[in-house]
Design a protein around this motif. Sequence first.
Motif, PDB file in Angstrom:
ATOM      1  N   MET A  88       0.835  -1.197   0.000  1.00 29.34           N
ATOM      2  CA  MET A  88       0.000   0.000   0.000  1.00 29.34           C
ATOM      3  C   MET A  88       0.876   1.255   0.000  1.00 29.34           C
ATOM      4  O   MET A  88       1.818   1.378   0.781  1.00 29.34           O
ATOM      5  CB  MET A  88      -0.919   0.007   1.223  1.00 29.34           C
ATOM      6  N   GLY A  89       0.554   2.157  -0.924  1.00 30.25           N
ATOM      7  CA  GLY A  89       1.300   3.404  -1.037  1.00 30.25           C
ATOM      8  C   GLY A  89       2.401   3.371  -2.074  1.00 30.25           C
ATOM      9  O   GLY A  89       2.915   4.427  -2.476  1.00 30.25           O
ATOM     10  N   ASP A  90       2.781   2.171  -2.519  1.00 30.56           N
ATOM     11  CA  ASP A  90       3.823   2.075  -3.543  1.00 30.56           C
ATOM     12  C   ASP A  90       3.346   2.684  -4.853  1.00 30.56           C
ATOM     13  O   ASP A  90       2.199   2.480  -5.278  1.00 30.56           O
ATOM     14  CB  ASP A  90       4.209   0.614  -3.783  1.00 30.56           C
ATOM     15  N   LYS A  91       4.240   3.405  -5.496  1.00 28.22           N
ATOM     16  CA  LYS A  91       3.924   3.955  -6.809  1.00 28.22           C
ATOM     17  C   LYS A  91       4.247   2.914  -7.864  1.00 28.22           C
ATOM     18  O   LYS A  91       5.316   2.289  -7.844  1.00 28.22           O
ATOM     19  CB  LYS A  91       4.726   5.231  -7.067  1.00 28.22           C
ATOM     20  N   LEU A  92       3.327   2.719  -8.800  1.00 32.83           N
ATOM     21  CA  LEU A  92       3.520   1.749  -9.876  1.00 32.83           C
ATOM     22  C   LEU A  92       4.307   2.386 -11.015  1.00 32.83           C
ATOM     23  O   LEU A  92       4.351   3.617 -11.155  1.00 32.83           O
ATOM     24  CB  LEU A  92       2.166   1.265 -10.388  1.00 32.83           C
ATOM     25  N   PRO A  93       4.940   1.561 -11.849  1.00 32.25           N
ATOM     26  CA  PRO A  93       5.670   2.105 -13.005  1.00 32.25           C
ATOM     27  C   PRO A  93       4.766   2.961 -13.874  1.00 32.25           C
ATOM     28  O   PRO A  93       3.561   2.689 -13.997  1.00 32.25           O
ATOM     29  CB  PRO A  93       6.135   0.849 -13.745  1.00 32.25           C
TER      30      PRO A  93
END
Length: 480
Positions: A29-34
């Motif tokens: 949760m919170g990770d930015k995707l490519p």
Amino acid sequence: MVKTKNKNYLYVDIAQNIEQQILDGVLKMGDKLPSVRVLKQEYGVSISTILEAYYRLEGKNLVESRPRSGYYVIFCANSVPDCPTKTNPGNRAVLGNVTGMIIDFYEMIGDENMINFSLGVPAPELMPIAKMTKTIHETVVKLPAGGTYYDNIQGSLNLRRQIAQRTILWGGAITEQDLIITAGCTSALSLSLMAVTKSGDTIAVESPVYYGILQLANTLGLRVLELPTDPATGMDLDALQRILREQRIAAIMVVSNFSNPLGSLMPNKHKQKLVRIIQEYEIPLIEDDICGEIYYGRQRPSTCKYYDDSGLVMWVGSFSKTIGGGYRVGWVAPGKFISNVMKLKLYLSSSTSTIPQEAIANFLAKGRYDHHLRRLRETLHTNSIKYIGAISNYFPEDTKVSKPKGSFLLWVELNPKIDISVLFERAQAQHISFTPGSIFTLQKQYSHCMRLCYGIVWSEKIDQGLKKLGELAHEMLFDM
């Protein structure tokens, strides 16, 4: 360039790859995707394909788009409730009746304003009603005498051929001559049981088990032995072997793919082991595969029938959960018991309704069924994630919930202090219905469990219904 497996639906594969990393907790949760442009280069596809994959993930409440920033993970794998515990019923065969409980249950869910989580089929809105109506009209016009004649006792040849062809999806080698069409799945199960058992016999089943099986066993005077069952992998085969060393079992009934109500999916090695066991003891296995086509993975799961070279596996299915229960079209491939089943069908019903059989055969032959199934699977998979997320947010922290890989049912295990019958009554007063766990057994167990159907079109009303149900569960814990 990253390769994908499905050349016709590249965005599906891309979305599934990202989804699996989110569900496994690799992407948190919170990770930015490519970025869209980065994935475009990695996969060697168009920007529209990547956007379609991200839209698909947004629809499942896994990611969200933030203006001028990109896509971010909004699903927390660590917050998903634990899986329910392995069941442990008593090892005594029981002759019992749940009909009274079921009648009381159905009398309480007739309110049209009810938020109905107790359905045993996907909602009509998810079924191909308009396309089937058109197909029925086309079929009736072409059938001799408008389809009013009695059909072959074994069933429509066209339909049997279509069903036989679909077994290729799981490696089956069934022909139209191996199949008998029945008036739905219950009829197929009834004929199968009657063909291999007699009153007073004992049958072995999973626990919890679909209450229709318990009703059927009671009607036929059969004793039911409930076996320990894992919510992920199904029937405990070691427990089955221990039982078989001690007592005679006339037949085994199992839902190998997405059981009702647990949702378990028996691994292939377990299916193979189960077939070896029945061959060793020469016991018929009635395999209910009614939801085998409603899978979320890349391919249809196999069956116990695939591993059977003895004719002891009686493979049962139906279109009730995928096209519509009202058509009453099911089937059985009875193996070595085909003559017994044929005689029983002749005595009890003679033939099956002609028009629904031929209409469904045409629906399959024209490719409409596969198109419908793709959409149905996607909708149900999305719903499963949304339901589990809502349960995680709204229900008590110690709630446990199944993680189905197909079908449309969740098994929810609440704190043992919660009396499910009391919760059921309180939910009814709020116009919310679910299926109490206690009707899936002949023993005194699952009194803190429920089955929820997520085969409903997701809406704010559904979300609020789950929220209210969670609040009621919280209140019961607080009152103790």
